[in-house]
Design a protein around this motif. Structure first.
Motif, short mmCIF file in Angstrom:
data_model
loop_
_atom_site.label_atom_id
_atom_site.label_comp_id
_atom_site.label_asym_id
_atom_site.label_seq_id
_atom_site.Cartn_x
_atom_site.Cartn_y
_atom_site.Cartn_z
N THR A 266 23.82 27.94 -41.14
CA THR A 266 24.47 27.44 -40.27
C THR A 266 26.05 27.93 -40.49
O THR A 266 26.50 28.41 -39.46
N HIS A 267 26.63 27.63 -41.47
CA HIS A 267 28.08 27.70 -41.82
C HIS A 267 28.34 29.25 -41.76
O HIS A 267 29.36 29.54 -41.01
N GLU A 268 27.24 30.02 -42.31
CA GLU A 268 27.58 31.53 -42.29
C GLU A 268 27.71 32.04 -40.88
O GLU A 268 28.33 32.95 -40.37
N ALA A 269 26.52 31.74 -40.28
CA ALA A 269 26.19 32.23 -38.82
C ALA A 269 27.50 31.84 -37.87
O ALA A 269 27.86 32.39 -36.94
N LEU A 270 28.02 30.74 -38.07
CA LEU A 270 29.28 30.22 -37.17
C LEU A 270 30.35 31.02 -37.46
O LEU A 270 31.11 31.46 -36.64
N ARG A 271 30.48 31.36 -38.71
CA ARG A 271 31.71 32.19 -39.40
C ARG A 271 31.69 33.61 -38.62
O ARG A 271 32.46 34.16 -38.12
N VAL A 272 30.29 34.14 -38.74
CA VAL A 272 30.18 35.36 -38.12
C VAL A 272 30.48 35.28 -36.59
O VAL A 272 31.01 36.45 -36.17
N LEU A 273 30.01 34.47 -35.69
CA LEU A 273 30.03 34.42 -34.31
C LEU A 273 31.67 33.98 -34.19
O LEU A 273 32.24 34.73 -33.22
N LEU A 274 32.32 33.28 -34.78
CA LEU A 274 33.77 32.91 -34.64
C LEU A 274 34.38 34.31 -35.11
O LEU A 274 35.55 34.55 -34.39
N GLU A 275 34.28 34.93 -36.00
CA GLU A 275 34.86 36.20 -36.39
C GLU A 275 34.50 37.34 -35.19
O GLU A 275 35.81 38.00 -34.96
N GLU A 276 33.57 37.73 -34.84
CA GLU A 276 33.46 38.21 -33.43
C GLU A 276 34.35 37.83 -32.24
O GLU A 276 34.96 38.80 -31.42
N GLY A 277 34.39 36.57 -32.33
CA GLY A 277 35.30 35.78 -30.85
C GLY A 277 34.01 35.59 -29.92
O GLY A 277 33.33 36.30 -29.79
N LEU A 278 34.21 34.43 -29.55
CA LEU A 278 33.18 33.86 -28.48
C LEU A 278 33.19 34.57 -27.45
O LEU A 278 32.22 34.90 -26.84
#
Length: 380
Positions: A266-278
């Motif tokens: 979950t931690h890594e997936a949220l980082r991936v998402l926020l790096e892309e930008g919501l």
């Protein structure tokens, strides 16, 4: 006792590598898959506690909230629903639940089991409930809570909620929302909209394995929790007990043995998402959905949902003449290694649901599904 020989052991745990574009779990980003293999820590390890705190902060950014009571439940999205109603409903409370599909109906069931007097407000399966009519109904009784599903997974439909949430904020009514399918794939603004409690699931647009439910409670909701006449009839899903484990920095209190790899993922997936930008992620989902529909509509696959209420991450379509949804789903899996889903409830075999969501929301996946479907139309 029978023992397994080497040959038998080598045959175990062999699974096909499918393209997961159904309504349920999607394929994992390689970074998330790697996070699942990190060394285990104890659920009481200070290093893991730091990961928990960071995960909660990342969840706040994705929910777009400042709520302290924001955490990852160690159970699926249905547990988020149970937690929300178990904590915010007391026997005899009146609940107004608006829905247009299967998961909204489940809200009615779960709230009723918590002792709520539920009033249902139904909309069309291919659309959404009327916000103005729902607000009129809200004024017809003393409702403790009002609830809707933001993105109805069963039908691929979207429910506008801003007016409903604002109306609840003006009244002594808590607004509760299911964002299992929408979180990470379309705009969810807990604080700006006035959502008092909201839950999601890890396996949809967040592209995490199933088994977790992000959840957040606002101050109005927590005030209701603190002022209950009796404790909730659950310990595992008691939000105050959960918060004693999830908050407090290095002063956490044991509640359960955490699903350590799921928290890593979950931690890594949220980082991936926020790096892309919501906003970029939302636009990617819309782009892939449009691409898919542009290619398969001429083949005879027609969108089930009304245009203004179509979800970008789950496209529900009816079949061209001569094709059966159940047969199409089977052929996609057996001939093309593509996993899709039928509808749920009364429309179970009337529609096919194609989920381009999370990591699976990529143009190449839309093109591959289109190619597979085109061969079936040609052979029908």
């Amino acid at each position: 006792m029978e023992t397994l020989n080497k040959a038998t052991m080598e045959e175990m745990l062999s699974t096909p590598n499918r393209l997961l574009v159904g309504a349920g779990p999607g394929n994992l980003d390689p970074r998330v898959a790697r996070a699942l293999t990190l060394p285990l820590l104890s659920h009481l390890d200070p290093t893991f506690w730091e990961i928990m705190d960071s995960t909660a902060d990342l969840l706040r950014r994705v929910f777009r909230t400042e709520n302290e009571a924001t955490l990852l439940l160690p159970a699926t999205g249905m547990a988020g629903m149970e937690t929300m109603f178990a904590n915010l409903i007391e026997p005899g409370d009146k609940a107004l639940i608006g829905h247009s599909g299967h998961f909204g109906s489940l809200m009615v069931e779960v709230a009723s089991r918590q002792g709520a007097e539920v009033t249902e407000f139904q909309g069309p399966e291919d659309g959404a409930i009327d916000e103005e009519e729902f607000i009129e109904k809200l004024d017809s009784d003393d409702f403790a809570v009002a609830a809707t599903v933001h993105a109805e997974t069963a039908t691929g439909t979207f429910q506008p909620v801003q007016k409903i949430a604002a109306a609840c904020q003006e009244r002594d009514t808590l607004f509760l929302m299911d964002a299992v399918t929408s979180l990470g794939g379309m705009d969810v603004r807990v604080d700006d909209w006035g959502v008092d409690a909201c839950y999601s699931g890890t396996q949809k647009c967040l592209s995490i394995p199933s088994g977790g439910s992000p959840i957040t409670f606002g101050e109005r909701a927590m005030r209701k929790v603190r002022n209950r006449k009796e404790k909730p009839c659950t310990y595992y899903f008691d939000i105050q007990e959960l918060m004693r484990y999830w908050s407090g920095g290095m002063e956490k209190s044991y509640h359960h043995t955490a699903a350590i790899p799921l928290v890593y993922a979950t931690h890594e997936a949220l980082r991936v998402l926020l790096e892309e930008g919501l906003e970029n992620a939302f636009e990617r989902h819309i782009r892939c959905s449009k691409l898919l529909l542009e290619e398969i509509e001429p083949l005879g696959f027609k969108p089930f949902a009304q245009p203004e209420y179509r979800l970008p991450m789950i496209t529900a379509v009816t079949m061209p003449e001569g094709l059966n949804a159940k047969d199409v789903r089977t052929r996609l899996r057996e001939e093309w290694n593509i996993e899709t889903d039928l509808g749920l409830g009364e429309i179970a075999e009337k529609i096919l649901r194609i989920g381009l969501k999370g990591y699976s929301a990529q143009p190449r996946n839309a093109a591959y599904v289109t190619l597979a479907l085109s061969t079936m139309v040609g052979a029908a």
